[in-house]
Design an enzyme around this catalytic site. Structure first.
Site, PDB file in Angstrom:
ATOM      1  N   SER A 679       0.795  -1.227   0.000  1.00  0.00           N
ATOM      2  CA  SER A 679       0.000   0.000   0.000  1.00  0.00           C
ATOM      3  C   SER A 679       0.832   1.283   0.000  1.00  0.00           C
ATOM      4  O   SER A 679       0.294   2.374  -0.076  1.00  0.00           O
ATOM      5  CB  SER A 679      -0.977  -0.004   1.179  1.00  0.00           C
ATOM      6  OG  SER A 679      -0.268   0.221   2.366  1.00  0.00           O
ATOM      7  N   LYS A 722      -5.689   4.019   9.255  1.00  0.00           N
ATOM      8  CA  LYS A 722      -4.764   4.926   8.573  1.00  0.00           C
ATOM      9  C   LYS A 722      -5.219   6.378   8.710  1.00  0.00           C
ATOM     10  O   LYS A 722      -4.428   7.292   8.934  1.00  0.00           O
ATOM     11  CB  LYS A 722      -4.660   4.554   7.089  1.00  0.00           C
ATOM     12  CG  LYS A 722      -3.851   3.281   6.877  1.00  0.00           C
ATOM     13  CD  LYS A 722      -3.877   2.861   5.426  1.00  0.00           C
ATOM     14  CE  LYS A 722      -2.988   1.638   5.208  1.00  0.00           C
ATOM     15  NZ  LYS A 722      -3.100   1.124   3.843  1.00  0.00           N
TER      16      LYS A 722
END
Ligand code: ADP
Length: 780
Positions: A679, A722
């Site tokens: 990611s 996140k």
């Protein structure tokens, strides 16, 4: 003297139930007046008296018709006055005689009798043969009779005279009056022997039958009593040996418990057998201890004990809210479960699997579910468990064997329907010691767990009433068949604000109480709590935070006692007095927009984090240098990113041969937690482009996304975590994969408010949002 010629005049005593044979010595008591007079008269003469049997012993005052005509002339050898008027006499039978005439009846009977001696000359071969036969028969009689001792045979066999021989034998037999009379009336010894023989044969037969009956009765009784006797004997032996005599008490107690437990029949049989084995063993032997602990295990299990479920939804909800902040989906699911239970009365429920990072309250909500249902709580951590025997136990043949942890937990809970929590089901491993996952599968399967058999116990225990809840940090490593059995509820990390709320409402009160403090002693300011969340802990959950609060409470308590302070105020400014210097520093948004430095967002097991990717181009030969904390997947995605940049270099005025003249150094600073995954692809590509184009990166932008060779942005996981990290770091704009758009609604409102979320489909959009024009940028 010729037989039958001599006549004697004698006093007579009729005997009741007695007969006297010649040569027989016996004593009897005389009480009747007439008889005493007869005795006295006899004593005055030559002590001879005629004794004959009374036909009916019940007649008290006999007349002459009441007694037999034939009797025995006897000699009175001794007389003894007994208390009262009775006299005990000892007589010896002399010879037979028959009454000729009764000469007087008062004051005693007096008779003339004709004496009948035995004729010794009559002993012929036949008589001799008869004697032997009788002797043999008599021997047999003695052997079956309990009344005659064997020594009699010896004295009898020594007698030569047939008549006397017969009389001595007759005197040994227990006979009825008329049988005795028959013998007395047999003047000829041969006839007498004949009669005795017949009597003996008959008696033997009777005695044998009697014996058979006795034996039968005895063997029956023996069987019942044998064990008892053996046990008693064993008891004595053990006592002699000085071995525990409490053993019997112990066994009695065991049996009593078995009775009370009302076990299923098969199990009861098994346990009784074991107790029986135990009772026969020396208590000091190792084997005996093994059996003892086995029996105790069985006896201590809650075979029939269970708690009654609270089906009151309101109360359950109150308890769940009382213990935990948020965790809405878990609470709802539990309440649904209760509602279904109430409607269907069915025992079967789903197995819930709570998935989320550590410290988010998975364990403690499970505990609270138990409380709200009024069930006992058992927790079993599966982390690193690799041996099947831990679940199912070791066989008893194994030294030091004990049951597995399931049975252990059941025992500790003391209830057959506890709430059983399997913690960290994703950390199960399997190796040569068997496959714990499949054992677990059996435990969780409602079809099989009714008869869960622990290797140690050997008998099945019903687990079907147990409610199972499992927890995991991630779904990825849960064995598929297990996962299929469970209903997954995800619990994500908490935002800073949520953490502070949890701390205020739950953790602080809990810790103060645990340390004997009240909010009159101490106050912890909200900014202190924010500081604890941000600078002293780094986690998705609140476990560390709780520990910090505990530390603060402990130190505060000591301070209050030592310095005799009334109230303590813990604030952001004095927090370091309690917790020391801050442990964590957040990569907060940098001072300036920089070239080649991009903020990425990572998701680790402790939650979300920001990560700064730094790229420096150097003169070289086109090498890609990757340093810092990078896993293999991350390195791959760095290469993919670079390939993409090369393919678009011309669009950004990057010299096409840059990769021949430059080395690119990509670095990710070390963090506490290793990071890997695809990611950061977008982030690294952006950093490279920034470095090559020398365009600064907007310091308020953070990003996450996987990159393809064509520059497409692919979806990622953990957007919530996140974005929490992004907010913490002061980011204002988050670029995320378009395909994660659906996750946006899960984000806490506070995050949505603070950050602009921009879904992106490809790198062009990323670059457009992140890179600033050359030589410009935010100035602080
Ligand atoms: P996990 O099992 O997920 O690792 P724990 O259940 O051990 O987490 O939680 C750690 C601590 O944090 C416990 O003391 C728990 O009570 C507390 N806690 C976690 N989440 C909450 C919450 N939502 N409300 C109140 N306390 C919480």
């Amino acid at each position: 003297m010729e037989n039958g010629k001599k006549i004697e005049r004698l006093p007579l005593i009729p005997l009741r139930g007695l007969s006297v044979f010649p040569f027989m010595v016996l004593h009897f008591d005389v009480g009747r007046d007439k008889s005493i007079k007869a005795l006295e008269e006899a004593m005055l003469r030559n002590q001879h008296i005629f004794l004959t049997a009374q036909m009916d012993i019940d007649v008290d005052l006999p007349v002459k018709e009441d007694f037999f005509q034939v009797g025995t002339v006897s000699k009175i050898k001794q007389m003894l006055k007994l208390p009262g008027d009775a006299i005990r006499v000892l007589v010896e039978g002399l010879y037979r005689a028959e009454i000729l005439e009764i000469v007087g009846e008062e004051p005693y009977f007096e008779v003339d009798v004709r004496i009948r001696y035995d004729n010794e000359h009559e002993k012929d071969v036949e008589t001799e043969a008869m004697m032997r036969t009788v002797l043999r028969t008599f021997e047999r009689y003695v052997s079956v009779s309990t009344k005659v001792g064997p020594d009699v045979i010896l004295s009898v066999s020594a007698i030569e005279d047939a008549g006397r021989f017969a009389d001595v034998i007759a005197s040994q037999l227990v006979l009825k009056t008329d049988e005795k009379q028959k013998i007395i009336e047999a003047y000829v010894p041969k006839e007498r022997l004949q009669i005795i023989y017949e009597i003996l044969v008959k008696e033997i037969e009777i005695l044998e039958v009697e014996k058979q009956i006795n034996d039968k009765v005895r063997t029956h009784i023996n069987k019942v009593q044998k064990e008892y006797y053996l046990r008693e004997q064993m008891k004595m032996i053990k006592q002699e040996l000085g071995e525990e005599n409490d053993l019997d008490d112990e066994i009695d107690e065991m049996l009593e418990q078995v009775r009370k437990l009302k076990l299923p029949k098969k199990i009861e049989e098994k346990i009784r057998k074991e107790i029986d084995r135990f009772s026969k063993m020396s208590s000091a032997s190792a084997e005996s201890n093994v059996i003892r602990s086995y029996v105790n295990w069985i006896l201590e299990l809650p075979w029939n004990k269970q708690t009654k479920d609270t089906l009151d939804l309101k109360k359950a909800r109150r308890i769940l809210d009382e213990d935990h902040y948020g965790l809405k989906s878990v609470k709802e699911r539990v309440l649904e479960y209760l509602a279904v239970r109430q409607l269907t009365k069915s025992m079967k429920g789903p197995i819930l699997c709570l998935v989320g990072p550590p410290g988010v309250g998975k364990t403690s909500i499970a505990k609270s579910v138990a409380r709200s249902l009024n069930r006992k709580f058992v927790r079993m951590s599966l982390g690193g468990l690799r041996d099947e025997a831990e679940i199912r136990g070791h066989r008893r043949t194994y030294i030091g064997a004990i049951p597995g942890r399931i049975i252990n937990g059941i025992k500790e809970s003391g209830s057959k329907n506890p709430l059983f929590l399997f913690d960290e089901i994703d950390k199960l491993s399997s190796d040569f010691r068997g496959d714990p996952a499949s054992a677990l599968l059996e435990v969780l399967d409602p079809e099989q767990n009714k008869e869960f058999t622990d290797h140690y116990l050997e008998v099945p225990f019903d687990l079907s009433r147990v409610m199972f809840i499992t927890t995991a940090n991630s779904l990825a490593t849960i064995p598929r068949p297990l996962l299929d059995r469970m209903e997954v509820i995800e619990i994500s990390g908490y935002t800073e604000d949520e953490k502070v709320s949890i701390a205020t409402k739950y953790l602080v009160p809990k810790q103060l109480k645990a340390h004997g403090l009240t909010d009159e002693n101490i106050s912890i300011s909200e900014d202190a709590m924010h500081a604890m969340v941000n600078f002293y802990t780094r986690e998705s959950g609140v476990r560390e935070l709780e520990r910090k609060i505990a530390t603060v409470s402990r130190k505060a308590a000591a301070k209050i006692v030592e310095e005799d302070l009334p109230t303590l105020r813990v604030t952001k400014r004095n927090l370091d007095k309690y917790l020391g210097a801050p442990r964590y520093r957040y990569d907060e948004v940098g001072q300036t927009d920089q070239i080649g430095i991009v903020t990425g967002l990572a998701w680790t097991r402790v939650g979300g984090e920001t990560l700064n990717v730094e790229v420096t181009p150097m003169k070289g030969t086109g090498k890609l240098v990757l340093t810092g904390q990078m896993g293999d997947v991350m390195k791959e995605s760095a290469r993919a990113g670079l390939s993409y940049i090369r393919s678009i270099a011309h669009q950004y005025d990057i010299p096409e041969d840059f990769y021949e003249k430059l080395d690119l150094h990509i670095h990710i600073p070390e963090g506490a937690i290793p990071k890997d995954g695809p990611s950061a692809g977008v982030t690294m590509a952006t950093a490279v482009l920034s470095a090559l184009t020398e365009r600064p990166v907007d310091k308020f932008v953070a990003m996450t996304g996987e990159i393809t060779l064509r520059g497409r942005v692919l979806p990622i996981g953990g957007l919530k975590e996140k974005s929490l990290a992004a907010k913490r770091a002061g980011i204002k704009k988050v670029l995320f994969p378009y395909e994660n758009l659906k996750d946006l609604e899960d984000l806490p409102a506070s995050v949505q408010k603070a950050i602009t979320f921009i879904p992106v489909k490809n790198m062009d959009e990323v670059i457009a949002e992140a890179l600033l024009p050359k030589e410009t940028g935010h100035e602080d």
